[in-house]
Design a protein around this motif. Structure first.
Motif, PDB file in Angstrom:
ATOM      1  N   THR A 274       0.714  -1.199   0.034  1.00  0.00           N
ATOM      2  CA  THR A 274       0.013  -0.012   0.003  1.00  0.00           C
ATOM      3  C   THR A 274       0.996   1.217  -0.159  1.00  0.00           C
ATOM      4  OG1 THR A 274      -1.278  -1.313   1.738  1.00  0.00           O
ATOM      5  CG2 THR A 274      -2.193   0.855   1.133  1.00  0.00           C
ATOM      6  N   MET A 275       1.905   1.016   0.803  1.00  0.00           N
ATOM      7  CA  MET A 275       2.893   2.184   0.747  1.00  0.00           C
ATOM      8  C   MET A 275       3.674   2.505  -0.564  1.00  0.00           C
ATOM      9  SD  MET A 275       4.315   1.951   4.698  1.00  0.00           S
ATOM     10  CE  MET A 275       5.107   3.246   4.677  1.00  0.00           C
ATOM     11  N   ASN A 276       4.194   1.300  -1.159  1.00  0.00           N
ATOM     12  CA  ASN A 276       4.768   1.157  -2.349  1.00  0.00           C
ATOM     13  C   ASN A 276       3.855   1.773  -3.686  1.00  0.00           C
ATOM     14  OD1 ASN A 276       7.225   0.477  -1.232  1.00  0.00           O
ATOM     15  ND2 ASN A 276       6.901  -1.629  -1.578  1.00  0.00           N
ATOM     16  N   ASP A 277       2.787   1.150  -3.731  1.00  0.00           N
ATOM     17  CA  ASP A 277       1.981   1.507  -4.845  1.00  0.00           C
ATOM     18  C   ASP A 277       1.201   2.674  -5.069  1.00  0.00           C
ATOM     19  OD1 ASP A 277       3.132  -1.063  -5.594  1.00  0.00           O
ATOM     20  OD2 ASP A 277       1.290  -2.094  -5.523  1.00  0.00           O
ATOM     21  N   PHE A 278       0.761   3.202  -3.763  1.00  0.00           N
ATOM     22  CA  PHE A 278       0.017   4.417  -3.938  1.00  0.00           C
ATOM     23  C   PHE A 278       0.460   5.556  -2.843  1.00  0.00           C
ATOM     24  CE2 PHE A 278      -3.242   1.388  -2.990  1.00  0.00           C
ATOM     25  CZ  PHE A 278      -3.790   1.924  -1.968  1.00  0.00           C
ATOM     26  N   ASP A 279       1.681   5.106  -2.037  1.00  0.00           N
ATOM     27  CA  ASP A 279       2.166   6.066  -1.070  1.00  0.00           C
ATOM     28  C   ASP A 279       1.264   6.332  -0.025  1.00  0.00           C
ATOM     29  OD1 ASP A 279       4.548   7.604  -0.539  1.00  0.00           O
ATOM     30  OD2 ASP A 279       3.223   9.668  -1.059  1.00  0.00           O
ATOM     31  N   TYR A 280       0.620   5.402   0.407  1.00  0.00           N
ATOM     32  CA  TYR A 280      -0.317   5.315   1.652  1.00  0.00           C
ATOM     33  C   TYR A 280       0.627   5.673   2.934  1.00  0.00           C
ATOM     34  CZ  TYR A 280      -2.961   3.548   5.560  1.00  0.00           C
ATOM     35  OH  TYR A 280      -3.760   3.514   6.711  1.00  0.00           O
ATOM     36  N   ARG A 281       0.470   6.581   3.610  1.00  0.00           N
ATOM     37  CA  ARG A 281       1.157   6.930   5.016  1.00  0.00           C
ATOM     38  C   ARG A 281       0.553   7.284   6.032  1.00  0.00           C
ATOM     39  NH1 ARG A 281       4.623   5.555   1.981  1.00  0.00           N
ATOM     40  NH2 ARG A 281       6.409   6.212   1.278  1.00  0.00           N
ATOM     41  N   PRO A 282       0.018   6.078   6.935  1.00  0.00           N
ATOM     42  CA  PRO A 282      -0.816   6.193   8.090  1.00  0.00           C
ATOM     43  C   PRO A 282      -0.316   7.458   8.725  1.00  0.00           C
ATOM     44  CG  PRO A 282       0.140   4.107   8.190  1.00  0.00           C
ATOM     45  CD  PRO A 282       0.398   4.781   6.747  1.00  0.00           C
ATOM     46  N   ALA A 283      -1.034   8.391   9.333  1.00  0.00           N
ATOM     47  CA  ALA A 283      -0.455   9.432  10.005  1.00  0.00           C
ATOM     48  C   ALA A 283      -0.782   9.247  11.617  1.00  0.00           C
ATOM     49  CB  ALA A 283      -1.028  10.740   9.340  1.00  0.00           C
ATOM     50  N   TYR A 284      -1.949   8.633  12.044  1.00  0.00           N
ATOM     51  CA  TYR A 284      -2.331   8.486  13.276  1.00  0.00           C
ATOM     52  C   TYR A 284      -1.939   7.378  14.107  1.00  0.00           C
ATOM     53  CZ  TYR A 284      -5.197  12.507  12.205  1.00  0.00           C
ATOM     54  OH  TYR A 284      -5.815  13.739  11.800  1.00  0.00           O
ATOM     55  N   SER A 285      -1.343   7.692  14.977  1.00  0.00           N
ATOM     56  CA  SER A 285      -1.227   6.550  16.329  1.00  0.00           C
ATOM     57  C   SER A 285      -2.413   6.494  16.818  1.00  0.00           C
ATOM     58  CB  SER A 285      -0.155   6.857  17.304  1.00  0.00           C
ATOM     59  OG  SER A 285      -0.748   8.032  18.025  1.00  0.00           O
ATOM     60  N   LEU A 286      -2.726   5.261  17.692  1.00  0.00           N
ATOM     61  CA  LEU A 286      -4.085   4.962  18.432  1.00  0.00           C
ATOM     62  C   LEU A 286      -4.201   6.302  19.238  1.00  0.00           C
ATOM     63  CD1 LEU A 286      -6.360   3.234  19.101  1.00  0.00           C
ATOM     64  CD2 LEU A 286      -4.916   1.866  20.394  1.00  0.00           C
ATOM     65  N   GLU A 287      -3.141   6.703  20.053  1.00  0.00           N
ATOM     66  CA  GLU A 287      -3.106   8.094  20.834  1.00  0.00           C
ATOM     67  C   GLU A 287      -3.720   9.171  20.133  1.00  0.00           C
ATOM     68  OE1 GLU A 287      -0.688   5.776  20.882  1.00  0.00           O
ATOM     69  OE2 GLU A 287      -0.739   5.292  22.978  1.00  0.00           O
ATOM     70  N   ASP A 288      -3.086   9.360  19.032  1.00  0.00           N
ATOM     71  CA  ASP A 288      -3.526  10.665  18.305  1.00  0.00           C
ATOM     72  C   ASP A 288      -4.933  10.688  17.795  1.00  0.00           C
ATOM     73  OD1 ASP A 288      -1.132  11.589  18.656  1.00  0.00           O
ATOM     74  OD2 ASP A 288      -0.098  11.178  16.759  1.00  0.00           O
ATOM     75  N   GLY A 289      -5.256   9.432  17.162  1.00  0.00           N
ATOM     76  CA  GLY A 289      -6.547   9.240  16.677  1.00  0.00           C
ATOM     77  C   GLY A 289      -7.739   9.305  17.698  1.00  0.00           C
TER      78      GLY A 289
END
Ligand SMILES: NC(=O)c1ccc[n+]([C@@H]2O[C@H](COP(=O)([O-])OP(=O)(O)OC[C@H]3O[C@@H](n4cnc5c(N)ncnc54)[C@H](O)[C@@H]3O)[C@@H](O)[C@H]2O)c1
Length: 333
Positions: free
Chosen positions: A302-317
């Motif tokens: 997912t990261m390689n083919d369309f640059d998905y970068r999850p931004a939220y830790s469980l704490e932040d979310g």
């Protein structure tokens, strides 16, 4: 925040399941960032009909759409006459979220009819319109396969998981025959966040435990919950994945999680910290056989083919979500 350079203005976008959790978040994303896009929601909303497990047959709710200014068609994906209403449009993008999303519906016929039969219609519509089709698959396709769960190593253990697995196979065959149509399946892990409340008992444990704590009740967890792990992914990261998937370098199915495994005990601890409480946890026996003990998405493709970068830790979310959890405490479902 905009997740891609693609200009969705002047595009016609269909969102099935748009009155539900993920679909309504997608609708508001386009409305906010691309005011000149034409957004069409197709959803059967909810009737009073229930499955034998006591849950509603569909969870769409008008309250998820207050403030939405696009088009809405109330229709059932099982009904060809309802689907035909969509034929008046030529879509550029189709985000197919409508499904029986309740993983504990065991009536195989209704799950397969709803989740799988209708999928053929959307594949054909995507082909006819030359539309990009992004559809919701699920981590439930993995059953209890070991972590990290990897694409290609699925073993569904309930009708819901199987229905999504079947969609993935059908999409792969369709892609082979129609390589020019962009079709991407997204295997969401445990999504939590704004607009999930109306899923009632099928909403995430984040809001369910949050409400137990706010009511001053002991949060209820299975014994051993510090060792039951899930990949909890925040709704904004899921929207990011849907948007970026439109630019995927290839067709296929992709995991959408945080890439991290966290325990149910962690959820309670983070909620209690945010809500300033220290309630004693009430533990009880896990009644389920075949319960997943550890999920964690392998998100490398997912990261390689369309640059998905999850931004939220469980704490932040959770901390961003807290005001809505508080606001909804007395809301009727
Ligand atoms: N939320 C998660 O953690 C998660 C995880 C994995 C996969 N998914 C998948 O993502 C998609 C969206 O899930 P969600 O969490 O937003 O669930 P949801 O139940 O809130 O949304 C599904 C929507 O589909 C509609 N719908 C159901 N049956 C329909 C029918 N026969 N005709 C028309 N509309 C119908 C419902 O009214 C609802 O608005 C689903 O396909 C679900 O299986 C969700």
């Amino acid at each position: 925040m905009k997740y891609s350079q693609t200009n969705f203005n002047n595009k016609t976008i269909l969102i099935t399941g748009g009155a539900g959790f993920i679909g309504s978040n997608l609708a508001f994303y386009f409305q906010e960032h691309y005011p000149d896009s034409r957004i069409i929601i197709f959803d059967c909303f909810r009737s009073e009909a229930k499955f034998s497990n006591g849950n509603l047959q569909s969870f769409g709710h008008y309250k998820n759409l207050i403030g939405f200014t696009g088009d809405i068609t109330c229709g059932n994906i099982n009904n060809p006459d309802d689907l035909a209403l969509l034929n008046h449009n030529k879509f550029d993008y189709i985000f197919h979220q409508a499904a029986i999303s309740d993983t504990r519906v065991y009536d195989q016929e209704i799950v397969m009819k709803t989740n799988v039969n209708s999928f053929y219609w959307f594949l054909e519509k995507a082909k006819k319109d030359n539309a990009t089709l992004i559809y919701a698959s699920s981590a439930a396709t993995y059953g209890s396969m070991p972590s990290p769960q990897k694409i290609g190593f699925e073993n569904p253990e309930n009708p819901y998981g199987y229905s999504k697995y079947a969609m993935d196979q059908i999409a792969a065959q369709f892609s082979k025959k129609n390589p020019n149509i962009k079709i991407i399946g997204l295997k969401f892990f445990n999504v939590y966040g704004s607009k999930e409340y109306f899923k009632a008992k099928t909403s995430s444990m984040v809001i369910q435990l949050g409400h137990q704590i706010l009511k001053g009740m002991s949060p209820k967890l299975f014994y051993g919950s510090d060792e039951i792990f899930r990949d909890f992914v925040y709704i904004k990261d899921v929207i990011q994945a849907n948007i970026k998937a439109c630019n995927s370098s290839k067709n296929g199915v992709y995991n959408v999680g945080s890439g991290k495994a966290r325990s149910f005990q962690d959820i309670v601890n983070i909620l209690q910290t945010n809500l300033g409480s220290n309630l004693e946890i009430e533990y009880f026996d896990n009644p389920y056989n075949g319960y997943q003990m550890h999920t964690q998405a392998d998100i490398s493709s997912t990261m390689n083919d369309f640059d998905y970068r999850p931004a939220y830790s469980l704490e932040d979310g959770i901390s961003e979500y807290i005001p809505e959890i508080i606001r909804l405490i007395d809301e009727t479902i």
